[in-house]
Design a protein around this motif. Structure first.
Motif, short mmCIF file in Angstrom:
data_model
loop_
_atom_site.label_atom_id
_atom_site.label_comp_id
_atom_site.label_asym_id
_atom_site.label_seq_id
_atom_site.Cartn_x
_atom_site.Cartn_y
_atom_site.Cartn_z
N VAL A 161 3.69 -6.08 -0.26
CA VAL A 161 4.10 -4.68 -0.23
C VAL A 161 5.61 -4.57 -0.15
O VAL A 161 6.23 -3.77 -0.86
CB VAL A 161 3.44 -3.94 0.95
CG1 VAL A 161 4.00 -2.53 1.08
CG2 VAL A 161 1.93 -3.90 0.77
N TRP A 166 -3.58 -2.13 -4.05
CA TRP A 166 -4.17 -3.42 -4.45
C TRP A 166 -5.69 -3.43 -4.30
O TRP A 166 -6.34 -4.30 -4.84
CB TRP A 166 -3.55 -4.55 -3.63
CG TRP A 166 -2.20 -4.97 -4.12
CD1 TRP A 166 -1.92 -6.02 -4.94
CD2 TRP A 166 -0.93 -4.35 -3.83
NE1 TRP A 166 -0.57 -6.09 -5.19
CE2 TRP A 166 0.07 -5.09 -4.52
CE3 TRP A 166 -0.54 -3.26 -3.07
CZ2 TRP A 166 1.41 -4.76 -4.46
CZ3 TRP A 166 0.79 -2.91 -3.02
CH2 TRP A 166 1.76 -3.65 -3.70
N ARG A 226 1.58 -1.00 5.83
CA ARG A 226 1.36 -2.00 4.79
C ARG A 226 -0.12 -2.07 4.42
O ARG A 226 -0.48 -2.17 3.25
CB ARG A 226 1.84 -3.37 5.25
CG ARG A 226 3.34 -3.58 5.26
CD ARG A 226 3.65 -5.04 5.50
NE ARG A 226 5.08 -5.30 5.59
CZ ARG A 226 5.76 -5.24 6.71
NH1 ARG A 226 5.16 -4.91 7.85
NH2 ARG A 226 7.06 -5.49 6.72
N GLN A 227 -1.00 -2.06 5.43
CA GLN A 227 -2.43 -2.18 5.15
C GLN A 227 -2.93 -0.99 4.35
O GLN A 227 -3.75 -1.16 3.43
CB GLN A 227 -3.21 -2.30 6.46
CG GLN A 227 -4.69 -2.63 6.26
CD GLN A 227 -4.88 -3.93 5.49
OE1 GLN A 227 -4.36 -4.98 5.89
NE2 GLN A 227 -5.60 -3.88 4.37
N GLU A 258 -1.33 -11.90 0.62
CA GLU A 258 -0.34 -11.65 1.66
C GLU A 258 0.02 -10.16 1.72
O GLU A 258 0.21 -9.52 0.69
CB GLU A 258 0.93 -12.45 1.36
CG GLU A 258 0.75 -13.95 1.44
CD GLU A 258 0.83 -14.46 2.86
OE1 GLU A 258 1.47 -13.79 3.70
OE2 GLU A 258 0.25 -15.51 3.13
N ASP A 259 0.13 -9.62 2.95
CA ASP A 259 0.53 -8.22 3.06
C ASP A 259 2.01 -8.02 2.78
O ASP A 259 2.45 -6.91 2.48
CB ASP A 259 0.16 -7.63 4.43
CG ASP A 259 0.91 -8.27 5.59
OD1 ASP A 259 1.68 -9.23 5.37
OD2 ASP A 259 0.71 -7.80 6.73
N ARG A 285 1.53 -1.56 -11.44
CA ARG A 285 1.38 -1.54 -9.98
C ARG A 285 2.56 -0.87 -9.30
O ARG A 285 2.40 -0.19 -8.29
CB ARG A 285 1.17 -2.96 -9.46
CG ARG A 285 0.87 -2.99 -7.96
CD ARG A 285 0.03 -4.17 -7.54
NE ARG A 285 -1.34 -4.03 -7.99
CZ ARG A 285 -1.95 -4.89 -8.80
NH1 ARG A 285 -1.31 -5.93 -9.26
NH2 ARG A 285 -3.20 -4.72 -9.16
N ASP A 295 0.71 -11.31 -9.06
CA ASP A 295 -0.11 -10.30 -8.39
C ASP A 295 -0.89 -10.86 -7.21
O ASP A 295 -1.26 -10.11 -6.31
CB ASP A 295 -1.09 -9.69 -9.41
CG ASP A 295 -0.37 -8.95 -10.52
OD1 ASP A 295 -0.01 -7.79 -10.31
OD2 ASP A 295 -0.17 -9.54 -11.58
N ASP A 296 -1.17 -12.15 -7.23
CA ASP A 296 -1.88 -12.78 -6.12
C ASP A 296 -1.52 -14.25 -6.10
O ASP A 296 -0.95 -14.79 -7.07
CB ASP A 296 -3.39 -12.57 -6.26
CG ASP A 296 -4.15 -12.72 -4.96
OD1 ASP A 296 -3.51 -13.06 -3.93
OD2 ASP A 296 -5.37 -12.51 -4.95
N LEU A 322 -1.77 -1.54 0.84
CA LEU A 322 -2.58 -2.59 0.21
C LEU A 322 -3.92 -2.03 -0.24
O LEU A 322 -4.38 -2.28 -1.36
CB LEU A 322 -2.81 -3.75 1.18
CG LEU A 322 -1.65 -4.72 1.39
CD1 LEU A 322 -2.00 -5.72 2.49
CD2 LEU A 322 -1.30 -5.46 0.11
N ASP A 323 -4.58 -1.26 0.63
CA ASP A 323 -5.89 -0.70 0.30
C ASP A 323 -5.80 0.26 -0.87
O ASP A 323 -6.66 0.27 -1.76
CB ASP A 323 -6.48 0.02 1.51
CG ASP A 323 -6.86 -0.92 2.64
OD1 ASP A 323 -6.94 -2.15 2.39
OD2 ASP A 323 -7.08 -0.44 3.76
N TYR A 377 -8.52 -6.86 -1.63
CA TYR A 377 -7.36 -7.74 -1.79
C TYR A 377 -7.32 -8.74 -0.65
O TYR A 377 -7.46 -8.38 0.52
CB TYR A 377 -6.07 -6.92 -1.82
CG TYR A 377 -4.81 -7.76 -1.88
CD1 TYR A 377 -4.44 -8.40 -3.06
CD2 TYR A 377 -3.99 -7.90 -0.76
CE1 TYR A 377 -3.28 -9.16 -3.12
CE2 TYR A 377 -2.83 -8.66 -0.82
CZ TYR A 377 -2.49 -9.28 -2.00
OH TYR A 377 -1.35 -10.04 -2.06
#
Length: 237
Positions: free
Chosen positions: A203, A192, A184-185, A199-200, A166, A104-105, A188-189, A196
């Motif tokens: 996605v 995630w 992507r951003q 890395e973008d 997820r 996940d990260d 992510l928002d 977060y």
């Protein structure tokens, strides 16, 4: 930190063959109130995980008996416990491999222990304490694709689709925003969380996994890549 989130409610498994790294991570996590259990090999980590009551895994890659890649894959075969990889392998291909296996990260050594605690907290809050509004319409239909938002179940061509938490959330965002390009951003928002810090490109990995599990789209729907902009859930109506 919100009252509804209590670090003491969460048990974190730290798996690394370097005792100094394990002790450092344990010290910082316990200082914030987390319960910590430690393992010094992949095999030991898997054994401790099978004892239950683990809410997050902090995992090294380079270990002698069972590496982090293998352990990550074994964990994903069993469930959706969030995984934070902490490793000296910082190349882009390694990060993508980790995300592809279900991490996940990803945090590269040497790291700031305070950042590690922040990322661990972020993962726990998003996984176990996210407050997601359920739309009034509990079943969404797109041709042969069915999404039950109340039961969090998905079927395609009549077959159940096994999505991780997820992956399901990503699909839910898509179907609730039909024919809208999502960057992507934005994804992510929404999926995630705005805090977060990874890395973008994660996605792209998750979109690929959702596509593989759903199978190819049809005349009623498709997850479309909009080059240079993001992704779109394209559907009729």
């Amino acid at each position: 930190m919100s009252e509804w989130f209590q670090p003491s409610d969460h048990r974190i498994l730290v798996v690394d063959d370097d005792p100094n790294i394990v002790d450092l991570i344990r010290l910082y996590l316990e200082n914030k109130g987390y319960r910590v259990v430690c393992a010094y090999s992949g095999t030991d980590g898997l054994a401790r995980l099978e004892q239950g009551d683990v809410h997050l895994i902090i995992l090294d890659i380079l270990m002698p008996d069972m590496d982090g890649w293998t352990l990550c894959q074994r964990v994903r075969e069993q469930g959706d416990i969030p995984i934070l990889m902490v490793t000296a392998k910082g190349e882009g291909s390694d990060k993508l491999k980790g995300f592809g296996l279900g991490a996940d990260d990803y945090l590269v050594k040497p790291f700031d222990p305070n950042e590690l605690v922040a990322r661990a907290t972020s993962l726990l809050r998003r996984t176990y304490h996210a407050r997601i509004d359920v739309p009034p319409k509990t079943e969404l239909r797109f041709g042969r694709l069915r999404i039950d938002t109340a039961g969090h179940t998905v079927t395609a061509d009549g077959r159940p689709v096994d999505l991780t938490a997820r992956e399901y959330q990503l699909l839910r965002i898509f179907v609730q925003n039909p024919n809208r390009i999502l960057s992507r951003q934005q994804l992510l928002d929404l999926v995630w969380g705005i805090d977060y810090m990874g890395e973008d490109r994660v996605v792209d990995v998750f979109v690929k996994r959702v596509r593989q599990k759903l199978g190819p789209g049809d005349e009623d729907w498709a997850i479309v890549t909009v080059r240079g902009l993001g992704y779109k859930f394209e559907t009729k109506g």
